[in-house]
Motif scaffolding. Structure first.
Motif, PDB file in Angstrom:
ATOM      1  N   PRO A 183       0.814  -1.226   0.000  1.00 41.69           N
ATOM      2  CA  PRO A 183       0.000   0.000   0.000  1.00 41.69           C
ATOM      3  C   PRO A 183       0.843   1.270   0.000  1.00 41.69           C
ATOM      4  CG  PRO A 183       0.100  -0.884   2.215  1.00 41.69           C
ATOM      5  CD  PRO A 183       0.856  -1.855   1.344  1.00 41.69           C
ATOM      6  N   ASP A 184       1.647   1.421  -1.048  1.00 46.50           N
ATOM      7  CA  ASP A 184       2.540   2.573  -1.113  1.00 46.50           C
ATOM      8  C   ASP A 184       2.273   3.470  -2.315  1.00 46.50           C
ATOM      9  OD1 ASP A 184       3.422   0.954  -3.162  1.00 46.50           O
ATOM     10  OD2 ASP A 184       5.395   0.539  -2.274  1.00 46.50           O
ATOM     11  N   GLY A 185       1.222   3.147  -3.092  1.00 48.74           N
ATOM     12  CA  GLY A 185       0.874   3.969  -4.248  1.00 48.74           C
ATOM     13  C   GLY A 185       1.590   3.583  -5.519  1.00 48.74           C
ATOM     14  N   TYR A 186       2.538   2.656  -5.435  1.00 48.22           N
ATOM     15  CA  TYR A 186       3.314   2.294  -6.623  1.00 48.22           C
ATOM     16  C   TYR A 186       2.728   1.106  -7.384  1.00 48.22           C
ATOM     17  CZ  TYR A 186       6.725   5.719  -5.166  1.00 48.22           C
ATOM     18  OH  TYR A 186       7.330   6.905  -4.840  1.00 48.22           O
ATOM     19  N   ILE A 220      -1.180   0.296  -8.603  1.00 50.94           N
ATOM     20  CA  ILE A 220      -2.580   0.701  -8.628  1.00 50.94           C
ATOM     21  C   ILE A 220      -3.264  -0.043  -9.768  1.00 50.94           C
ATOM     22  CG2 ILE A 220      -2.145   2.958  -7.594  1.00 50.94           C
ATOM     23  CD1 ILE A 220      -2.161   4.182 -10.383  1.00 50.94           C
ATOM     24  N   ALA A 229      -6.414   1.772  -5.414  1.00 44.25           N
ATOM     25  CA  ALA A 229      -5.122   1.449  -4.807  1.00 44.25           C
ATOM     26  C   ALA A 229      -5.387   0.436  -3.691  1.00 44.25           C
ATOM     27  CB  ALA A 229      -4.475   2.712  -4.242  1.00 44.25           C
ATOM     28  N   THR A 284      -3.154   2.478   1.736  1.00 40.76           N
ATOM     29  CA  THR A 284      -2.346   3.487   1.055  1.00 40.76           C
ATOM     30  C   THR A 284      -2.583   4.830   1.750  1.00 40.76           C
ATOM     31  OG1 THR A 284      -2.580   2.329  -1.054  1.00 40.76           O
ATOM     32  CG2 THR A 284      -1.883   4.629  -1.142  1.00 40.76           C
ATOM     33  N   ILE A 316      -1.084  10.099  -0.369  1.00 36.95           N
ATOM     34  CA  ILE A 316      -0.710   9.492  -1.648  1.00 36.95           C
ATOM     35  C   ILE A 316      -1.946   9.258  -2.502  1.00 36.95           C
ATOM     36  CG2 ILE A 316       0.171   7.352  -2.687  1.00 36.95           C
ATOM     37  CD1 ILE A 316       2.333   7.320  -0.561  1.00 36.95           C
ATOM     38  N   VAL A 317      -3.048   8.815  -1.883  1.00 37.38           N
ATOM     39  CA  VAL A 317      -4.303   8.658  -2.617  1.00 37.38           C
ATOM     40  C   VAL A 317      -4.734   9.999  -3.200  1.00 37.38           C
ATOM     41  CG1 VAL A 317      -6.767   8.113  -2.414  1.00 37.38           C
ATOM     42  CG2 VAL A 317      -5.085   6.653  -1.303  1.00 37.38           C
TER      43      VAL A 317
END
Length: 322
Positions: free
Chosen positions: A83-86, A88, A254, A258, A262-263
């Motif tokens: 859950p780091d945005g990388y 999706i 995502a 996250t 970042i979302v």
């Protein structure tokens, strides 16, 4: 330093890495999972929006096609990603509201995802293969009634909106046609072109080139009004089936957990990308309408759509149990 001050200091230390991560996001390539094969509408949308997102963020947005189970496999890959945005995904109604209602899936839509934004909406078009002796809805219904159980309809996978569209056609018209599921829209169209199946309700974008080439015959559009890209094709209401309204949609998600910052960045970048004049026009040329909303609004939209299609699934007797 008192107990409260120590607690606050400790929390600050714990939050600093997440805050720092959110502030410099993104600083490496983003993987954008498409839960269907290349060439389908989901893929078209992801590549157009993803390319512009890459230009905005100055980081590559890498498309990762993971087809299978009507979008379930690729959607599950998003759920299980860090859950780091990388990592999706851009997914459709099938994997977020339809499949989870029909059968057991390996993720919980309400718990395993962080909705980012609704990206596009698109009506479904009913088309027939060139060898089918029907030029309009009334002729197609008459043909199906004369040959119960003999005509087939293709879909992009069990539980997808094209599947439900075919089932709703069966209920609305009172006909007996057989479902033939494929692993995405592209292989379904290949067999339509090859006359292995007779008809399909599919997203307008992937059908347009074949309609313009005359290799597939349009019957009706499952939308309230005609599409600018196919102005001669009547709506389902115009052919006497006002309840046969079928509109697909695609949204960005995502993994749950996250960070909100970042979302929020993903939401801002995605909305900027899809509303870029060139991207918006290219999507419109494909018969797609740009949507765009907040993460909260997208979460509410998913809930409303789930209730709507649950009623259709129950009426068609499609729920297999969980």
């Amino acid at each position: 330093m008192g107990p409260l001050s120590k607690l606050l200091a400790g929390l600050t230390l714990l939050l600093l890495p997440a805050l720092a991560s959110a502030q410099d996001f993104p600083n490496k390539p983003i993987k954008l999972i498409v839960p269907f094969p290349a060439g389908g509408p989901n893929d078209i949308i992801a590549r157009l929006v993803g390319q512009r997102m890459s230009e905005i963020t100055k980081q590559p947005v890498v498309i990762d096609n993971r087809g299978g189970q009507g979008g379930v496999l690729g959607t599950d890959a998003v759920a299980k990603a860090a859950p780091d945005g990388y990592t999706i995904g851009i997914v459709s109604a099938s994997s977020l509201v339809i499949n989870p209602t029909m059968e057991k899936v390996p993720y919980d839509v309400s718990k395993d995802f962080a909705p980012v934004t609704l990206v596009t909406t698109v009506p479904e078009m009913l088309v027939v293969a060139s060898n089918v002796a029907a030029k309009n809805m009334s002729e197609l219904v008459a043909l199906a009634k004369a040959q119960p159980g003999k005509l087939n309809f293709a879909s992009a996978g069990v539980g997808g909106l094209p599947h439900l569209a075919g089932e709703l056609l069966k209920l609305t018209a009172g006909i007996d046609i057989v479902h033939v599921p494929y692993r995405g829209a592209a292989p379904a169209i290949n067999d339509l072109l090859g006359q292995q199946v007779q008809m399909a309700f599919l997203d307008l974008p992937v059908l347009l080139p074949h309609i313009k080439a005359g290799s597939l015959r349009p019957i009706a559009l499952g939308a309230p009004k005609r599409a600018p890209t196919s102005p001669d094709v009547p709506t389902t209401a115009e052919v006497g089936m006002p309840d046969l309204l079928i509109e697909n949609w695609y949204g960005m998600i995502a993994p749950a957990g996250t960070p909100e910052a970042i979302v929020a960045t993903l939401n801002r970048v995605a909305n900027e990308a899809m509303n870029d004049p060139q991207v918006k026009q290219k999507l419109a040329d494909q018969g797609l309408t740009v949507a765009g909303n907040t993460p909260g609004h997208f979460r509410d939209y998913i809930g409303t759509e789930a209730q709507k299609w649950a009623r259709v699934i129950k009426a068609a007797g499609l729920a297999t149990g969980k």
